[in-house]
Enzyme design. Sequence first.
Site, mmCIF file in Angstrom:
data_model
loop_
_atom_site.group_PDB
_atom_site.id
_atom_site.type_symbol
_atom_site.label_atom_id
_atom_site.label_comp_id
_atom_site.label_asym_id
_atom_site.label_seq_id
_atom_site.Cartn_x
_atom_site.Cartn_y
_atom_site.Cartn_z
ATOM 1 C CG ASN A 151 -1.844 1.130 1.313
ATOM 2 O OD1 ASN A 151 -1.770 2.053 0.504
ATOM 3 N ND2 ASN A 151 -2.735 1.114 2.288
ATOM 4 C CG HIS A 180 -12.787 3.925 2.722
ATOM 5 N ND1 HIS A 180 -13.516 4.913 3.343
ATOM 6 C CD2 HIS A 180 -11.492 4.189 2.971
ATOM 7 C CE1 HIS A 180 -12.699 5.759 3.955
ATOM 8 N NE2 HIS A 180 -11.462 5.329 3.732
ATOM 9 C CD GLU A 234 -8.951 -0.816 3.914
ATOM 10 O OE1 GLU A 234 -8.534 -0.466 5.035
ATOM 11 O OE2 GLU A 234 -9.160 -0.025 2.993
ATOM 12 N NE ARG A 280 -6.090 1.810 -0.320
ATOM 13 C CZ ARG A 280 -6.132 2.928 0.383
ATOM 14 N NH1 ARG A 280 -5.068 3.360 1.009
ATOM 15 N NH2 ARG A 280 -7.235 3.611 0.461
ATOM 16 N NE ARG A 299 -10.084 13.255 2.762
ATOM 17 C CZ ARG A 299 -9.905 11.935 2.821
ATOM 18 N NH1 ARG A 299 -10.915 11.144 3.143
ATOM 19 N NH2 ARG A 299 -8.742 11.410 2.532
#
Length: 403
Positions: A11, A182, A386, A93, A243
């Site tokens: 990743n 995601h 993940e 990823r 965010r």
Amino acid sequence: MTEATRVLVLNAGSSSVKYQLIDMLDGRRPATGLVERIGEAGGRLVHTAQDGEPRESRQPFPDHATALAAVARELAADGLGLDSPQLAAIGHRVVHGGQRFTAPTVVTDEVLTEIRRLVPVAPLHNPANITGIEVARALRPDLPQVAVFDTAFHTTVPEYAARYAIDRATADAHRVRRYGFHGTSHQYVSRATARLLGKDPAEVNVIVLHLGNGASASAVAGGVCVETSMGLTPLEGLVMGTRSGDIDPGVVFHLHRVGGLSIDEIDDLLNRRSGLLGLCGDNDMREITRRMDEGDEAAELAFRAYVHRLRKYLGAYCAVLGRVDAIAFTAGVGENAAAVREAATAGLTELGIAVDPELNSVRSGAARVISPPYSRVAVAVVPTDEELEIAQQAYTLVHTGWS
Ligand code: ADP
């Protein structure tokens, strides 16, 4: 002959690389690690072999190539080098796969070109992902490199939900639509939730709430994603660590025209200085709940704004799905913050949603149901993984040739 049963999951972020070596026979992780501060001062690599103590080395990593070369050396030092015949694939990823990549894909030159073409819609993420793939390919050119896209699971969202209601030609010219992110986590967690309930994923409708530093919700009907809260970029939707999530797009014009902020300043404001951080100065839910216990008003406001948005999405996705069988909380906040789970589901018995306070307060790393037996909707905490999902998808692809 040694069987190739292991997948190295990479990743690669803009200044970091996370990695896990996973054995698909038994799910064990012979090595995991992290390189931080690539291209910055204070580079650091932490490598942990299974059953071993973390090994930390501090050295500058001018670029991703040096970082990955150091990872390869650490793996080799544990007899797990990239030249190992046990390695079946490297799973990468990749944040943005656009509309083209609906499934994991073996990387070819053509695939890399296509991922590069998506840089304008994912300028913060895809360049680092591409570099990770290029460097790994150079290290092991013969090994299948598989790209697993954060957006792929959401490519089933129907056109009427994926399209923004703006001029179609303009939207198409600039590839503006809801992509969602995601996805690997939403896919893994929706399936794991079905498993937890002893059901086939095709039988259940699940709302997944992925609440990490970034946060997103998805509505998954019978294993197929039909709606998700992030959009063209990961900025839309829930209140997140830094965010804003949803705001009136007019705020951008206002801040530019009246506030005199440049577009880059507004981008920075909404992505890095908003959300929980913007509302109370902290983006860590642990710190926020601690401050609330001391009566801190800004922390209380941030918590309430966070939970209010979550409840709005929960209600909306109940309507999108019509019938909801389960709600799954996952990622750092979803898995650990009982107060968030409680507040997000409070007073919803009319919708068939209830949480048992005792079950909710249990701390555990296992997937578990936290609703009482009378709750029509099962509420669950389901840890995401993940890396395992990426490894499984890469391994399946390499073994079945499905692409
Ligand atoms: P990322 O999006 O960076 O992968 P994670 O899924 O690891 O994020 O979630 C990180 C966030 O999880 C932290 O910012 C923090 O708010 C929250 N978190 C982690 N542990 C706890 C905890 N024990 N209680 C409450 N919140 C937690």
